[in-house]
Design a protein around this motif. Structure first.
Motif, PDB file in Angstrom:
ATOM      1  N   ARG A  50     -17.725  16.367 -67.537  1.00  0.00           N
ATOM      2  CA  ARG A  50     -16.547  17.082 -67.050  1.00  0.00           C
ATOM      3  C   ARG A  50     -15.493  17.136 -68.152  1.00  0.00           C
TER       4      ARG A  50
ATOM      5  N   GLU B 235      -9.767  18.555 -66.987  1.00  0.00           N
ATOM      6  CA  GLU B 235     -10.034  18.874 -65.585  1.00  0.00           C
ATOM      7  C   GLU B 235     -10.279  17.571 -64.824  1.00  0.00           C
ATOM      8  N   ASN B 236      -9.219  16.951 -64.333  1.00  0.00           N
ATOM      9  CA  ASN B 236      -9.398  15.685 -63.630  1.00  0.00           C
ATOM     10  C   ASN B 236      -8.625  15.669 -62.317  1.00  0.00           C
TER      11      ASN B 236
ATOM     12  N   SER C 169     -11.989  19.274 -59.207  1.00  0.00           N
ATOM     13  CA  SER C 169     -12.842  19.414 -60.393  1.00  0.00           C
ATOM     14  C   SER C 169     -13.953  18.373 -60.381  1.00  0.00           C
ATOM     15  N   ASN C 170     -13.659  17.189 -59.889  1.00  0.00           N
ATOM     16  CA  ASN C 170     -14.694  16.164 -59.765  1.00  0.00           C
ATOM     17  C   ASN C 170     -15.735  16.549 -58.714  1.00  0.00           C
TER      18      ASN C 170
ATOM     19  N   GLN D 257     -17.892  19.222 -60.353  1.00  0.00           N
ATOM     20  CA  GLN D 257     -18.723  18.594 -61.378  1.00  0.00           C
ATOM     21  C   GLN D 257     -19.903  17.862 -60.743  1.00  0.00           C
TER      22      GLN D 257
ATOM     23  N   ASN E 211     -15.333  26.469 -65.765  1.00  0.00           N
ATOM     24  CA  ASN E 211     -14.293  27.066 -64.920  1.00  0.00           C
ATOM     25  C   ASN E 211     -14.596  26.766 -63.450  1.00  0.00           C
ATOM     26  N   PHE E 212     -14.130  25.612 -62.987  1.00  0.00           N
ATOM     27  CA  PHE E 212     -14.432  25.169 -61.634  1.00  0.00           C
ATOM     28  C   PHE E 212     -13.773  26.057 -60.583  1.00  0.00           C
ATOM     29  N   GLN E 213     -12.571  26.547 -60.878  1.00  0.00           N
ATOM     30  CA  GLN E 213     -11.874  27.416 -59.933  1.00  0.00           C
ATOM     31  C   GLN E 213     -12.643  28.717 -59.734  1.00  0.00           C
TER      32      GLN E 213
END
Length: 311
Positions: A180, A184-185, A189-190, A193, A299-301
């Protein structure tokens, strides 16, 4: 996600430090150390420094410390239990099948060298450049007398079984290959991931039950499926998704007997489970996106926005 890997050829190198080390007699250790260090390379240092914490070969008492480890009664009992409970042929076959799938999806990537050891119930899995090591004594079965004597909680013991060996190794490899991004924490985001890594396990083990991939009981899996909407709504309404609070993230991501914010019937890692469902929804909505594209997408979003996730 079944694919044909029958024509995939890999060279899987597995070396057993447990066998080479724990069968040594006291008067053989000093002369065996240089050849072991040469044969096992970086893993030998990882084992002695990190896993059993006796330091390196340059220490004057290293031979004595190694001898103490080898002759320790518990370590020798663990060796006997490993021989009884770990089927090495099955282990190799499962690992080969997993890495054939890995090579199918990631043909340009190297297959790591595999090392097994007995660490005296210390670190389960280690990953370094081009190597993957595993402590077999941490997979003796949930009813193992050793784990009970160590006072390990039931939720941890439940997954300390041989069936979890290979999926946990592949999960650790994926965690290292696609970490990760530090920036991004958040809880969200976790979650994504973890979801990506669990989806990676979907691809590596297309016939494996979901309960084994994430380490749930069937009852816990049923809870998640029945309460998916409630759990997602809770996180959204309490504005938890974008929290950066470390303890809040751990509460929903880390292994635990249950997720305190939900109920005692809920499993730990519930945030990881939801992230898995989001990633699955994203991949189902975008068949043009292949596994390498997913694993390399930071890009998690975007993954959430384009997933159409509606629990």
């Amino acid at each position: 996600m079944k694919v044909d890997v029958s024509n995939i050829s890999i060279r899987l190198k597995i070396k057993h430090l447990d066998a080479d080390l724990l069968n040594l007699k006291a008067d053989e250790i000093a002369t065996a150390i240089p050849s072991l260090k040469n044969s096992y390379g970086d893993f030998f240092d990882i084992f002695t420094y990190q896993m059993i914490a006796i330091g390196g070969t340059d220490q004057s008492n290293f031979t004595q410390m190694l001898n103490s480890f080898i002759t320790d009664t518990i370590v020798q009992q663990a060796k006997a239990s490993v021989a009884q409970n770990i089927d090495t042929l099955r282990f190799r076959k499962e690992l080969e099948t997993a890495f054939k799938h890995y090579k199918y999806y990631f043909p340009e990537k190297e297959i790591p060298a595999i090392y097994t050891c007995i660490s005296g119930f210390n670190q389960s899995i280690v990953v370094a450049q081009n190597l993957l090591g595993v402590s077999l004594d941490n997979y003796l079965g949930s009813q193992s007398q050793f784990y009970e004597k160590l006072g390990l909680p039931a939720y941890k013991r439940r997954n300390m079984r041989s069936e979890k060996l290979v999926p946990e190794m592949m999960q650790a490899w994926a965690d290292t290959e696609w970490p990760r991004p530090d920036k991004e924490n958040t809880l969200f985001s976790n979650m994504i991931q973890q979801g990506k890594v669990l989806y990676f396990l979907d691809a590596m083990f297309p016939e494996m039950n979901d309960t084994l991939k994430i380490g749930y009981t069937e009852k816990q899996m049923v809870f998640c499926r029945k309460n998916e909407t409630k759990m997602w709504t809770y996180l959204a309404e309490h504005k938890m998704l974008f929290t950066t609070d470390r303890m809040s993230i751990k509460r929903f991501i880390d292994d635990a007997p249950y997720t305190a914010s939900f109920s005692e019937e809920s499993p730990g890692r519930s945030g990881a489970w939801i992230g898995w469902q989001i990633v699955r929804a994203y991949m189902k909505s975008h068949p043009e996106v292949k596994l390498p594209n997913l694993m390399n997408n930071p890009n998690f979003q975007e993954i959430l926005n384009q997933s159409g996730y509606q629990p």
